[in-house]
Write an enzyme that holds these catalytic residues in place. Structure first.
Site, short mmCIF file in Angstrom:
data_model
loop_
_atom_site.label_atom_id
_atom_site.label_comp_id
_atom_site.label_asym_id
_atom_site.label_seq_id
_atom_site.Cartn_x
_atom_site.Cartn_y
_atom_site.Cartn_z
N ASP A 131 121.39 28.26 86.18
CA ASP A 131 122.37 29.18 85.60
C ASP A 131 123.67 28.36 85.50
O ASP A 131 124.33 28.10 86.51
CB ASP A 131 122.54 30.40 86.52
CG ASP A 131 123.56 31.40 85.97
OD1 ASP A 131 124.39 31.01 85.13
OD2 ASP A 131 123.53 32.57 86.40
N LYS A 160 131.04 34.53 79.38
CA LYS A 160 132.06 33.85 80.17
C LYS A 160 132.69 32.71 79.36
O LYS A 160 133.30 32.97 78.35
CB LYS A 160 131.44 33.39 81.49
CG LYS A 160 130.54 34.46 82.15
CD LYS A 160 131.30 35.69 82.63
CE LYS A 160 130.39 36.85 83.01
NZ LYS A 160 129.37 36.56 84.01
C1 LIG Z 1 128.13 37.17 84.42
C2 LIG Z 1 127.06 36.34 84.99
C3 LIG Z 1 125.71 36.62 84.74
C4 LIG Z 1 125.25 37.84 83.94
O1 LIG Z 1 125.68 37.80 82.64
P1 LIG Z 1 126.04 39.12 81.76
O2 LIG Z 1 126.45 38.53 80.47
O3 LIG Z 1 127.14 39.83 82.48
O4 LIG Z 1 124.80 39.94 81.69
C5 LIG Z 1 124.77 35.76 85.27
N1 LIG Z 1 125.12 34.69 86.01
C6 LIG Z 1 126.41 34.41 86.29
C7 LIG Z 1 126.73 33.20 87.10
C8 LIG Z 1 127.42 35.21 85.79
O5 LIG Z 1 128.69 34.93 86.08
#
Ligand SMILES: *Cc1c(COP(=O)(O)O)cnc(C)c1O
Length: 379
Positions: free
Chosen positions: A170, A195
């Site tokens: 991730d 993000k």
């Molecule tokens: C926000 C986030 C997610 C999930 O993403 P969404 O777009 O809110 O569904 C997954 N992993 C991390 C590290 C995040 O900051």
């Protein structure tokens, strides 16, 4: 092509019929066919959309991947990856995980018979201990959220590879500008494009990128079959955001470094968590596997109580009290009750996440204004 050029040009071509330099928002659900099944590569917009394709090519370029698939959210991207597994399969992940991922793993996939081990992945011996014959996926999130620990991607990917498990990173917290997991040996990368990639806190989205052909075939099958696809306007917003990714992240990181130093010297501040600080336990590893140290900073006060933390968060004026991260504006948040509220308190505390922790997502505002804002909130 270097990264800064790729952020603007990777996989991008002027639109064929008009020459439009920016990809049009193809707001359509279906496409005309000349004869049954004779079309120009698009038959139905759940399966594919040219605006989405432009975004997928751009993200694939930034992550050095052959392919990318985009989703309606980050968790939808994670969901699709987990659906490539079967009941009985085992997943290893970090105990310092994004709350939404933890909730998806334990409340949706565990009841379907997928098994999980959450360990301290900064210690590879801990990872090795929980590997079994049925381990099919190693889920790596680094820097971790919210404690900003660093996991060794190269070692974790190698260990997974040797044991026949898929390694997925991730990469939301670092963004491809700071970290490219596939070049370190990981099999796939996942993003919440909400993000840093989107970068303006105006859209929700997700992505999976990889050069593993079989895996991506399965992911595209998930897109088509379960349908968590992003709309063309959302794809357009993320595309537009990515074109300034390198500029935004660079400034955010500069601001993060200055704020981390400022907080480290502030008498009433207790611990500052930032991989760029010399005293961070994985400072060297961060320097080796990332291009820079990121734009997230967490800290606690010497008065280590939730009340004190709330007091600081309520007083900032430029730092907005809100969940999320990675936008041009600076945010302040309380992980224990906000992003990580879905993790039980005892599990949180075992992983070192206390109710007194404050998390900052650094934006691109003027650094003096940001420091002045913290100063008046801390006083
Ligand atoms: C926000 C986030 C997610 C999930 O993403 P969404 O777009 O809110 O569904 C997954 N992993 C991390 C590290 C995040 O900051």
């Amino acid at each position: 092509m270097k990264f800064n050029t790729k952020a603007i040009h990777a996989g991008q071509e002027p639109e064929k019929t008009s020459g439009a330099v920016m990809p049009p928002v193809f707001q359509t659900s279906t496409y005309a066919q000349k004869a049954p099944n004779e079309h120009q590569g698009y038959d139905y917009a759940r399966v594919g959309n040219p605006t989405r394709t432009a975004l997928e090519k751009l993200i694939a370029g930034l992550e050095e991947a052959d392919e990318c698939a985009c989703f309606s959210s980050g968790v939808a991207a994670i969901d699709a990856i987990l659906k490539t597994l079967k009941p009985g399969d085992h997943v290893i992940s970090t105990n310092d995980l994004y709350g939404g991922t933890y909730r998806l793993f334990t409340q949706v996939f565990e009841p379907y018979g997928i098994r999980f081990s959450f360990v301290d992945m900064t210690d590879m011996a801990e990872v090795e201990k929980v590997f079994t014959e049925s381990t099919k996926l190693v889920w790596i999130e680094t820097p971790t959220n919210p404690l900003l620990r660093i996991i060794d991607i190269k070692k974790a990917a190698q260990m997974s590879n040797e044991r026949g498990a898929l390694s997925v990173v991730d990469n939301t917290f670092a963004s491809p500008y700071l970290q490219q997991p596939l070049l370190l040996g990981a099999d796939a990368v996942m993003h919440s494009t909400t993000k840093y990639l989107g970068g303006h806190s105006d859209v929700i989205g997700g992505a999976v990128a990889s050069s593993d052909k079989n895996f991506m075939e399965n992911i595209h099958f998930q897109v088509k079959t379960t349908g968590a696809v992003p709309g063309p306007m959302d794809c357009y917003l993320v595309l537009r955001g990515i074109k300034t990714l390198h500029l935004r992240v660079q400034r955010s990181v500069e601001n993060a470094k200055k704020v981390a130093e400022y907080l480290s010297e502030y008498p009433e501040v207790g611990t500052v968590y930032y991989p760029g600080l010399d005293n961070h336990p994985q400072h060297e590893l961060a320097a080796a596997q990332m291009n820079d140290f990121g734009a997230m900073v967490s800290f606690s006060m010497k008065d280590d109580t939730m009340e004190k933390a709330f007091d600081v968060m309520k007083k900032t004026k430029i730092f907005t009290l809100a969940e999320s991260l990675g936008g041009v504006e600076s945010l302040i948040s309380h992980p224990a009750s906000m992003t990580h509220g879905s993790i039980p308190k005892d599990v949180r505390e075992k992983a070192g996440l206390k109710d007194s922790l404050i998390r900052l997502s650094m934006g691109v505002e003027d650094i003096q204004d940001l420091i002045d804002d913290l100063e008046q909130a801390l006083q």
